[in-house]
Design a protein around this motif. Structure first.
Motif, PDB file in Angstrom:
ATOM      1  N   ARG A   1      -4.200  10.648  -9.199  1.00 28.18           N
ATOM      2  CA  ARG A   1      -5.195  11.452  -8.879  1.00 28.18           C
ATOM      3  C   ARG A   1      -5.292  12.739  -8.996  1.00 28.18           C
ATOM      4  O   ARG A   1      -5.306  13.702  -9.869  1.00 28.18           O
ATOM      5  CB  ARG A   1      -6.897  11.335  -8.275  1.00 28.18           C
ATOM      6  N   ARG A   2      -4.301  13.297  -8.359  1.00 27.86           N
ATOM      7  CA  ARG A   2      -3.482  14.375  -7.237  1.00 27.86           C
ATOM      8  C   ARG A   2      -2.854  14.450  -9.269  1.00 27.86           C
ATOM      9  O   ARG A   2      -2.595  16.172  -8.947  1.00 27.86           O
ATOM     10  CB  ARG A   2      -3.132  14.334  -6.916  1.00 27.86           C
TER      11      ARG A   2
ATOM     12  N   ALA B   1      -3.274   0.900   3.305  1.00 33.54           N
ATOM     13  CA  ALA B   1      -3.719   1.940   2.957  1.00 33.54           C
ATOM     14  C   ALA B   1      -2.328   3.319   2.498  1.00 33.54           C
ATOM     15  O   ALA B   1      -2.665   3.817   1.593  1.00 33.54           O
ATOM     16  CB  ALA B   1      -3.599   3.411   4.480  1.00 33.54           C
ATOM     17  N   ALA B   2      -1.405   1.880   2.343  1.00 30.16           N
ATOM     18  CA  ALA B   2      -0.332   3.022   1.486  1.00 30.16           C
ATOM     19  C   ALA B   2      -0.663   2.776   0.285  1.00 30.16           C
ATOM     20  O   ALA B   2      -0.010   3.258  -0.725  1.00 30.16           O
ATOM     21  CB  ALA B   2       1.121   2.735   2.172  1.00 30.16           C
ATOM     22  N   TRP B   3      -0.992   1.448  -0.209  1.00 22.79           N
ATOM     23  CA  TRP B   3      -1.380   0.890  -1.524  1.00 22.79           C
ATOM     24  C   TRP B   3      -2.684   1.652  -2.098  1.00 22.79           C
ATOM     25  O   TRP B   3      -1.812   2.044  -3.173  1.00 22.79           O
ATOM     26  CB  TRP B   3      -1.934  -0.888  -1.130  1.00 22.79           C
ATOM     27  N   TRP B   4      -3.347   2.064  -1.235  1.00 26.95           N
ATOM     28  CA  TRP B   4      -4.154   2.814  -1.529  1.00 26.95           C
ATOM     29  C   TRP B   4      -4.162   3.428  -2.367  1.00 26.95           C
ATOM     30  O   TRP B   4      -4.354   4.430  -2.962  1.00 26.95           O
ATOM     31  CB  TRP B   4      -5.378   3.372  -0.295  1.00 26.95           C
ATOM     32  N   TRP B   5      -3.041   4.945  -1.228  1.00 28.02           N
ATOM     33  CA  TRP B   5      -2.599   5.979  -1.534  1.00 28.02           C
ATOM     34  C   TRP B   5      -1.887   5.807  -2.862  1.00 28.02           C
ATOM     35  O   TRP B   5      -1.937   7.126  -4.130  1.00 28.02           O
ATOM     36  CB  TRP B   5      -1.352   6.438  -0.208  1.00 28.02           C
ATOM     37  N   PHE B   6      -0.663   5.028  -3.365  1.00 28.85           N
ATOM     38  CA  PHE B   6      -0.235   5.032  -4.276  1.00 28.85           C
ATOM     39  C   PHE B   6      -0.539   4.933  -5.549  1.00 28.85           C
ATOM     40  O   PHE B   6       0.342   5.211  -5.943  1.00 28.85           O
ATOM     41  CB  PHE B   6       1.310   4.540  -4.192  1.00 28.85           C
ATOM     42  N   THR B   7      -2.163   3.629  -5.187  1.00 27.87           N
ATOM     43  CA  THR B   7      -2.659   3.226  -6.647  1.00 27.87           C
ATOM     44  C   THR B   7      -3.069   4.265  -6.496  1.00 27.87           C
ATOM     45  O   THR B   7      -4.497   4.105  -7.909  1.00 27.87           O
ATOM     46  CB  THR B   7      -2.859   1.591  -6.585  1.00 27.87           C
ATOM     47  N   ALA B   8      -4.456   5.009  -5.770  1.00 24.94           N
ATOM     48  CA  ALA B   8      -5.766   5.527  -6.767  1.00 24.94           C
ATOM     49  C   ALA B   8      -5.255   7.643  -6.216  1.00 24.94           C
ATOM     50  O   ALA B   8      -5.304   8.197  -6.660  1.00 24.94           O
ATOM     51  CB  ALA B   8      -6.706   5.145  -5.928  1.00 24.94           C
ATOM     52  N   GLU B   9      -4.596   7.850  -4.866  1.00 24.96           N
ATOM     53  CA  GLU B   9      -4.659   9.267  -4.820  1.00 24.96           C
ATOM     54  C   GLU B   9      -3.800   9.667  -5.646  1.00 24.96           C
ATOM     55  O   GLU B   9      -3.850  10.647  -6.221  1.00 24.96           O
ATOM     56  CB  GLU B   9      -4.956   8.816  -3.648  1.00 24.96           C
ATOM     57  N   MET B  10      -2.570   9.152  -5.746  1.00 20.17           N
ATOM     58  CA  MET B  10      -1.274   9.620  -6.437  1.00 20.17           C
ATOM     59  C   MET B  10      -1.293   9.625  -7.728  1.00 20.17           C
ATOM     60  O   MET B  10      -1.210  11.208  -8.415  1.00 20.17           O
ATOM     61  CB  MET B  10      -0.465   8.879  -6.122  1.00 20.17           C
TER      62      MET B  10
END
Length: 89
Positions: free
Chosen positions: A27-28, A16-25
């Motif tokens: 985009r934001r 989940a942390a990997w996804w957050w830092f590679t995809a979500e951040m």
């Protein structure tokens, strides 16, 4: 068995942390930059007036630029200081 559950939870949290830092951040960050750019354009347009002449030669000053006509963009904000002209008429 408990250690296996904790290991699975740690792997899930890492994923989940990997996804957050590679995809979500990213985009934001892109959304924030687009919002800042839109706000800057809107602020620039809010501070501008447009001076133009119609076919009859009448002068118009409007909030929006005319379509298909030449216009001059002028600022609504007053300039600092006083303009002094030494010439006398």
């Amino acid at each position: 068995m408990r250690q296996l559950g904790m290991l699975a939870l740690a792997i899930a949290l890492a994923a989940a942390a990997w996804w957050w830092f590679t995809a979500e951040m990213p985009r934001r960050r892109q959304e924030r930059m687009a919002a800042e750019e839109a706000a800057a354009i809107q602020a620039e347009r809010a501070n501008a007036l447009y001076r133009w002449r119609d076919d009859a030669g009448n002068l118009h000053v409007t909030d929006d630029p005319p379509k298909g006509r030449r216009y001059e963009r002028i600022s609504r904000a007053p300039q600092d200081g006083i303009a002094v002209d030494g010439g006398r008429d």
